[in-house]
Motif scaffolding. Sequence first.
Motif, mmCIF file in Angstrom:
data_model
loop_
_atom_site.group_PDB
_atom_site.id
_atom_site.type_symbol
_atom_site.label_atom_id
_atom_site.label_comp_id
_atom_site.label_asym_id
_atom_site.label_seq_id
_atom_site.Cartn_x
_atom_site.Cartn_y
_atom_site.Cartn_z
ATOM 1 N N TRP A 58 36.117 7.709 26.666
ATOM 2 C CA TRP A 58 35.268 8.879 26.888
ATOM 3 C C TRP A 58 33.996 8.479 27.606
ATOM 4 O O TRP A 58 33.559 9.165 28.548
ATOM 5 C CB TRP A 58 34.921 9.534 25.554
ATOM 6 N N LEU A 59 33.409 7.367 27.194
ATOM 7 C CA LEU A 59 32.160 6.914 27.780
ATOM 8 C C LEU A 59 32.328 6.623 29.270
ATOM 9 O O LEU A 59 31.444 6.942 30.080
ATOM 10 C CB LEU A 59 31.690 5.658 27.048
ATOM 11 N N ALA A 60 33.471 6.043 29.632
ATOM 12 C CA ALA A 60 33.704 5.677 31.028
ATOM 13 C C ALA A 60 33.763 6.899 31.936
ATOM 14 O O ALA A 60 33.356 6.846 33.101
ATOM 15 C CB ALA A 60 35.006 4.880 31.139
ATOM 16 N N GLY A 61 34.251 8.023 31.411
ATOM 17 C CA GLY A 61 34.401 9.202 32.245
ATOM 18 C C GLY A 61 33.326 10.253 32.059
ATOM 19 O O GLY A 61 33.356 11.305 32.716
ATOM 20 N N ALA A 62 32.377 9.991 31.191
ATOM 21 C CA ALA A 62 31.369 11.005 30.868
ATOM 22 C C ALA A 62 30.367 11.186 32.001
ATOM 23 O O ALA A 62 29.935 10.225 32.636
ATOM 24 C CB ALA A 62 30.636 10.612 29.592
ATOM 25 N N GLU A 63 30.006 12.447 32.244
ATOM 26 C CA GLU A 63 28.937 12.729 33.184
ATOM 27 C C GLU A 63 27.602 12.483 32.504
ATOM 28 O O GLU A 63 27.486 12.540 31.280
ATOM 29 C CB GLU A 63 29.024 14.177 33.672
ATOM 30 N N GLY A 64 26.581 12.205 33.297
ATOM 31 C CA GLY A 64 25.287 11.941 32.692
ATOM 32 C C GLY A 64 24.165 11.984 33.700
ATOM 33 O O GLY A 64 24.376 12.220 34.894
ATOM 34 N N VAL A 65 22.962 11.750 33.197
ATOM 35 C CA VAL A 65 21.773 11.722 34.050
ATOM 36 C C VAL A 65 21.082 10.378 33.879
ATOM 37 O O VAL A 65 21.070 9.801 32.783
ATOM 38 C CB VAL A 65 20.794 12.863 33.706
ATOM 39 N N THR A 66 20.525 9.884 34.942
ATOM 40 C CA THR A 66 19.846 8.593 34.911
ATOM 41 C C THR A 66 18.523 8.705 34.148
ATOM 42 O O THR A 66 17.709 9.602 34.405
ATOM 43 C CB THR A 66 19.574 8.098 36.342
ATOM 44 N N VAL A 67 18.333 7.775 33.196
ATOM 45 C CA VAL A 67 17.085 7.711 32.443
ATOM 46 C C VAL A 67 16.127 6.710 33.067
ATOM 47 O O VAL A 67 14.909 6.881 33.049
ATOM 48 C CB VAL A 67 17.355 7.330 30.976
ATOM 49 N N GLY A 68 16.689 5.646 33.644
ATOM 50 C CA GLY A 68 15.898 4.603 34.268
ATOM 51 C C GLY A 68 16.745 3.362 34.437
ATOM 52 O O GLY A 68 17.912 3.329 34.028
ATOM 53 N N THR A 69 16.179 2.354 35.032
ATOM 54 C CA THR A 69 16.899 1.093 35.132
ATOM 55 C C THR A 69 16.789 0.346 33.810
ATOM 56 O O THR A 69 15.891 0.605 32.991
ATOM 57 C CB THR A 69 16.332 0.214 36.254
ATOM 58 N N LEU A 70 17.701 -0.583 33.619
ATOM 59 C CA LEU A 70 17.660 -1.405 32.415
ATOM 60 C C LEU A 70 16.321 -2.132 32.333
ATOM 61 O O LEU A 70 15.707 -2.208 31.257
ATOM 62 C CB LEU A 70 18.810 -2.412 32.430
ATOM 63 N N ALA A 71 15.848 -2.647 33.459
ATOM 64 C CA ALA A 71 14.588 -3.389 33.482
ATOM 65 C C ALA A 71 13.408 -2.504 33.098
ATOM 66 O O ALA A 71 12.499 -2.928 32.377
ATOM 67 C CB ALA A 71 14.364 -3.998 34.865
ATOM 68 N N GLN A 72 13.392 -1.259 33.564
ATOM 69 C CA GLN A 72 12.286 -0.345 33.266
ATOM 70 C C GLN A 72 12.210 -0.021 31.773
ATOM 71 O O GLN A 72 11.133 -0.059 31.171
ATOM 72 C CB GLN A 72 12.451 0.946 34.065
ATOM 73 N N ILE A 73 13.367 0.272 31.173
ATOM 74 C CA ILE A 73 13.364 0.637 29.758
ATOM 75 C C ILE A 73 13.117 -0.591 28.893
ATOM 76 O O ILE A 73 12.402 -0.516 27.887
ATOM 77 C CB ILE A 73 14.684 1.336 29.388
ATOM 78 N N GLU A 74 13.650 -1.723 29.308
ATOM 79 C CA GLU A 74 13.387 -2.973 28.584
ATOM 80 C C GLU A 74 11.900 -3.291 28.576
ATOM 81 O O GLU A 74 11.338 -3.680 27.535
ATOM 82 C CB GLU A 74 14.170 -4.110 29.233
ATOM 83 N N ALA A 75 11.249 -3.114 29.703
ATOM 84 C CA ALA A 75 9.831 -3.451 29.813
ATOM 85 C C ALA A 75 8.972 -2.590 28.901
ATOM 86 O O ALA A 75 7.891 -3.014 28.476
ATOM 87 C CB ALA A 75 9.366 -3.304 31.268
ATOM 88 N N ASN A 76 9.439 -1.377 28.572
ATOM 89 C CA ASN A 76 8.656 -0.493 27.710
ATOM 90 C C ASN A 76 9.099 -0.558 26.246
ATOM 91 O O ASN A 76 8.526 0.114 25.398
ATOM 92 C CB ASN A 76 8.752 0.958 28.196
ATOM 93 N N SER A 77 10.122 -1.358 25.970
ATOM 94 C CA SER A 77 10.607 -1.472 24.587
ATOM 95 C C SER A 77 9.884 -2.637 23.921
ATOM 96 O O SER A 77 10.422 -3.735 23.768
ATOM 97 C CB SER A 77 12.124 -1.671 24.582
ATOM 98 N N THR A 78 8.659 -2.383 23.517
ATOM 99 C CA THR A 78 7.782 -3.410 22.962
ATOM 100 C C THR A 78 7.179 -2.894 21.660
ATOM 101 O O THR A 78 7.436 -1.768 21.227
ATOM 102 C CB THR A 78 6.649 -3.767 23.936
ATOM 103 N N GLU A 79 6.352 -3.729 21.047
ATOM 104 C CA GLU A 79 5.644 -3.283 19.842
ATOM 105 C C GLU A 79 4.700 -2.117 20.133
ATOM 106 O O GLU A 79 4.441 -1.292 19.255
ATOM 107 C CB GLU A 79 4.828 -4.440 19.267
ATOM 108 N N HIS A 80 4.202 -2.056 21.358
ATOM 109 C CA HIS A 80 3.244 -1.004 21.723
ATOM 110 C C HIS A 80 3.699 -0.341 23.024
ATOM 111 O O HIS A 80 3.104 -0.535 24.089
ATOM 112 C CB HIS A 80 1.839 -1.595 21.882
ATOM 113 N N PRO A 81 4.751 0.478 22.954
ATOM 114 C CA PRO A 81 5.280 1.089 24.169
ATOM 115 C C PRO A 81 4.355 2.155 24.743
ATOM 116 O O PRO A 81 3.553 2.766 24.014
ATOM 117 C CB PRO A 81 6.588 1.727 23.683
#
Length: 384
Positions: A58-81
């Motif tokens: 299901w995941l492989a065929g699901a439609e979706g919207v882009t939230v951001g790049t992996l790097a962008q979300i990783e950079a904000n996933s901190t103790e103080h986002p």
Amino acid sequence: MTSLLNLPSEGAFVFRVWRPDLSGPSVCTLRGDTVVDVTCVAVPTVRDLLELDDPSAWLAGAEGVTVGTLAQIEANSTEHPVQDRPRFLAPPDLQAIKACGVTFAFSMLERVIEEKAQGDPGKAEQIRLRCKSILGDSLRSVVPGSEKAAELKDALIEEDMWSQYLEVGIGPDAEVFTKSQPMSAVGWGASVGLHPISNWNNPEPEVVLAVDGSGRIKGAALGNDVNLRDVEGRSALLLGKAKDNNASTSIGPALRLFDQTFSMDDVRRLQLDLKVTGPDGFELVGHSTMTEISRDPEDLVAQTRGRHHQYPDGFFLFLGTLFAPTEDRNAPGEGFTHKLGDIVEISCAELGTLRNTVRLSTECPEWTFGTSAFMRNLAKRNLI
């Protein structure tokens, strides 16, 4: 930019991402280096995704919207986002979070030592030497619940070395407890919390299974079952206080679903590495292998869920750890304990790297977004 999540190039990965524009979490997956939100009426939660017969397809065929790049979300996933940017959460949402303890021979021995030392790290080394002189490597070859296990129990009782931890380690019944509440786990990059009363504690790197409401295992992630050795060592009746505190459960960086590239047999062979880097320059490394677990993971799931207990929203199950650090950090004979500011990294080639910073539970962000808030948010988004 090299990702600190260290996810493999293949596999079906499920993330939960906090979306400030929606004031709530979304079910996401990874496509290339892009994080895609696939939340919809059919799958408003990770719980609903896992109830599907084949969630990876299901995941492989699901439609979706882009939230951001992996790097962008990783950079904000901190103790103080930055509050108006997306960040990673722990993968489970409505599922119970359960854990099994004393499933590896070495950590089983350390639990016995905690009990005999009554939470005093200064007494641990002397008791450790006595235990090893009596037990040797005999625990590694014992099948829990077997005739040999019963014979060993009788011998240990005669030596006045029997323990409640050995009962669940080599007896017929596994230890299964509630690690934390649904919606309370923290994810990659967040703080993990120690109760302020603890002075002897350690990380517990573990594999965590995702199980649906019917008891089917759908995938796996990494987890840190933060452990307060002195609190539990004083009394097993303090297990709840030792295990379930603000930010005391970490799961991530993502849930890897079972598919043609990853199966239960792969879980049984996983090799985990641990690295703790302290603000004092201290460094601890450790290794854990699932090949040394004393109970099969499917047996642990069966002992958790069955006719005796149901979980209609499924559950995430910590499988226990081989790792129990004995290296001295503060004073000779006192072994390892955390210092505030420690960076804990739990890594596995198949599941990536889970990274967190150690703080007091009273200093970590309070848990405020629970199940009722989640339901109201989904209703506002017309997803339920």
